[in-house]
Motif scaffolding. Structure first.
Motif, PDB file in Angstrom:
ATOM      1  N   SER A   9       0.790  -1.221   0.000  1.00 20.91           N
ATOM      2  CA  SER A   9       0.000   0.000   0.000  1.00 20.91           C
ATOM      3  C   SER A   9       0.820   1.268   0.000  1.00 20.91           C
ATOM      4  N   LYS A 390      -1.685   4.805  -0.028  1.00 19.08           N
ATOM      5  CA  LYS A 390      -2.799   4.721  -0.963  1.00 19.08           C
ATOM      6  C   LYS A 390      -4.117   5.016  -0.253  1.00 19.08           C
ATOM      7  N   GLN A 391      -5.108   5.405  -1.045  1.00 13.74           N
ATOM      8  CA  GLN A 391      -6.368   5.860  -0.492  1.00 13.74           C
ATOM      9  C   GLN A 391      -7.073   4.780   0.324  1.00 13.74           C
ATOM     10  N   ASP A 392      -7.021   3.531  -0.117  1.00 15.83           N
ATOM     11  CA  ASP A 392      -7.723   2.480   0.610  1.00 15.83           C
ATOM     12  C   ASP A 392      -7.105   2.251   1.993  1.00 15.83           C
ATOM     13  N   TYR A 393      -5.773   2.364   2.078  1.00 17.55           N
ATOM     14  CA  TYR A 393      -5.121   2.204   3.378  1.00 17.55           C
ATOM     15  C   TYR A 393      -5.439   3.391   4.289  1.00 17.55           C
ATOM     16  N   LEU A 394      -5.462   4.625   3.728  1.00 16.00           N
ATOM     17  CA  LEU A 394      -5.822   5.798   4.519  1.00 16.00           C
ATOM     18  C   LEU A 394      -7.205   5.624   5.139  1.00 16.00           C
ATOM     19  N   GLU A 395      -8.159   5.184   4.342  1.00 18.90           N
ATOM     20  CA  GLU A 395      -9.522   5.003   4.835  1.00 18.90           C
ATOM     21  C   GLU A 395      -9.591   3.892   5.875  1.00 18.90           C
ATOM     22  N   LYS A 396      -8.846   2.824   5.655  1.00 19.30           N
ATOM     23  CA  LYS A 396      -8.841   1.699   6.581  1.00 19.30           C
ATOM     24  C   LYS A 396      -8.318   2.102   7.950  1.00 19.30           C
ATOM     25  N   ARG A 397      -7.284   2.940   7.997  1.00 18.53           N
ATOM     26  CA  ARG A 397      -6.680   3.357   9.268  1.00 18.53           C
ATOM     27  C   ARG A 397      -7.288   4.646   9.823  1.00 18.53           C
ATOM     28  N   GLY A 398      -8.168   5.286   9.070  1.00 11.81           N
ATOM     29  CA  GLY A 398      -8.726   6.553   9.519  1.00 11.81           C
ATOM     30  C   GLY A 398      -7.762   7.710   9.383  1.00 11.81           C
ATOM     31  N   VAL A 400      -5.678  10.716   6.907  1.00 12.01           N
ATOM     32  CA  VAL A 400      -5.872  11.592   5.750  1.00 12.01           C
ATOM     33  C   VAL A 400      -4.519  11.822   5.103  1.00 12.01           C
ATOM     34  N   GLU A 401      -4.524  12.262   3.856  1.00 15.84           N
ATOM     35  CA  GLU A 401      -3.265  12.534   3.162  1.00 15.84           C
ATOM     36  C   GLU A 401      -2.528  13.676   3.865  1.00 15.84           C
TER      37      GLU A 401
END
Length: 487
Positions: A9, A390-398, A400-401
């Protein structure tokens, strides 16, 4: 939860934190191309950045006398032929210990290019002294109706020739202008003379100063006067400790009487000290605690004791790597010294998330021996241990970029030296812990006599006691710093 591997990721490319910057390689090429394309004569440069002589002398005298009212009470006045105001007046601070101890030569070159009174040796004229007496001199003259002094005060920019610690010191002193309502605050340009130069890399000034520095200085000064300005989050750190003092604290860390321990919504695991001492400072790139700071502390002491060994960035990095081995980071599991065990044994971490007033306890992974709170995507000479997630990992861990001005710090952990080495060459990622808008660390001594900390490359040894806890509070400074973009 383990952080993802680079192949999963996190991409293997280092992406600087500022969203408008390219990779370090492209950044360095861009800087060199831009500078190489600039052709400016000494006369043109002076016309653009040099203060009129009467103001240079007035600022010098106010600083020497440590009296910002001296100019206003003396006969200082603009010449009858009306002095020309420079387009972008520059003042320069030079750290003589940086640049492989080439600071004095660089200072001499700078003074020759613009003027002696506009270039300061930071060991002789501290940034806070210039701000109090130098800028105070211009403000006093402006209050008397001197339009030239007023315009120079409003247009002024600062150039810092040094490493991350020197840049942070100057930025911290300039930040006091916001509290004093002495606006505008001058933006800062960087001439990278340190070992890591992570702040410089993040804003397009490169990872090191060119070998042909004599010709590069003139181009850098010109670029500092024309380049655009960007914003940078600043972070306040408050250390509340049982009675005692930090030996040889960095310049950016000062003793303070305001060391109230906020216990609201927090579970205190250790014993509260009956009386406390406090230290306060500001950092811009990172704060860390643990083994990486211990290695940095050993390196800094060696450099100060034997300066002839630290004669350039390459030699510095070789010595730095050697200290990483000698301090036991690579042999942690083979050594029983309690100071080499995981930080989980002595540290409790609480954070506040963005737009939240509630403290949240975050577990410190058992294997972690260094915890870093990072503001920029440049650490350890341009590495990006947080990674380009990557965006999916950001969302999974809560998460943000990450950005340089998003009001968040990225908190990650490093295990033993082998893990840190693989992270630094971007074969794997660091141990992601949290993103936070505020941080509270509670540190309990036990078998540990000292903890090692650093911020922006300036390390210190934090004394600890067996009986009472030490607290580290980190929160964002309301006013952002202004940094000139070099790329």
């Amino acid at each position: 939860m383990e952080s993802p591997s680079i192949g999963d990721s996190v991409t293997a490319r280092m992406i600087p934190r500022h969203s408008s910057l390219d990779s370090f390689g492209a950044m360095k090429v861009s800087l060199l191309v831009n500078l190489a394309s600039i052709r400016v004569s000494k006369a043109e440069l002076r016309q653009r950045v040099m203060l009129p002589k009467y103001l240079r002398i007035a600022i010098r005298d106010c600083i020497l006398r440590k009296d910002d009212s001296f100019a206003a009470s003396s006969s200082v006045a603009p010449p009858l032929d009306n002095a020309l105001t420079p387009e972008v007046p520059l003042m320069v601070f030079v750290n003589p210990k940086s640049g492989g101890r080439q600071g004095p030569l660089i200072k001499e070159r700078l003074q020759n290019l613009i003027s002696e009174e506009q270039v300061f040796d930071i060991t002789e004229v501290k940034p806070n002294e210039f701000i109090r007496y130098g800028l105070g001199c211009l403000e006093a003259l402006a209050s008397r109706g001197d339009e030239c002094a007023k315009e120079i005060r409003e247009k002024m920019r600062i150039v810092v020739a040094g490493g991350d610690g020197t840049v942070g010191w100057v930025l911290g002193c300039l930040g006091e202008l916001n509290l004093q309502n002495r606006l505008p605050v001058p933006p800062v340009s960087i001439m990278p003379l340190g070992t890591g130069n992570d702040l410089s890399r993040s804003f397009g000034w490169g990872g090191s100063f060119p070998f042909a520095w004599k010709s590069a200085i003139k181009r850098t000064l010109h670029r500092a006067s024309v380049a655009p300005i960007s914003r940078l989050d600043s972070w306040n750190i408050l250390i509340t400790m049982p009675c005692g003092e930090i030996v040889d604290p960095p310049y950016s860390l000062k003793a303070t009487q305001q060391c109230y321990i906020d216990q609201q919504g927090l579970e205190i695991e250790g014993e509260m000290p009956p009386s406390t001492n406090g230290y306060e400072g500001v950092f811009y790139n990172y704060f860390s605690i643990g083994m990486d700071a211990q290695v940095a502390y050993g390196f800094h002491h060696l450099r100060n004791e034997k300066p002839y060994l630290a004669n350039g960035p390459i030699a510095n990095k070789i010595i730095y790597s050697g200290y990483g081995c000698s301090q036991g980071w690579f042999l942690t599991h083979c050594i029983n010294d309690p100071g080499l065990r995981g930080l989980k044994n002595i540290m409790t971490l609480h954070i506040k998330k963005l737009d939240s007033s509630e403290w949240e306890k975050v577990p410190v992974p058992k294997s972690v021996r260094a915890v870093v709170a990072l503001n920029l995507h440049s650490y350890g000479s341009g590495r990006n241990p947080w990674g380009n997630l990557k965006q999916d990992y950001l969302e999974k861990r809560g998460f943000v970029e990450a950005q340089a001005d998003d009001g968040l710090l990225e908190i990650f952990g490093l295990k033993q030296g082998w893990h840190a080495s693989f992270v630094m060459v971007e074969l794997i990622s660091a141990k992601h812990i949290a993103q936070a808008a505020a941080i509270r660390l509670e540190i309990r001594g036990g078998d540990w006599k000292d903890a090692f900390m650093q911020m922006d490359g300036e390390p210190w040894k934090q004394p600890m006691t067996r009986d009472y806890s030490t607290f580290v509070d980190i929160k964002r400074v309301p006013h952002q710093s202004l940094v000139v973009k070099g790329d």
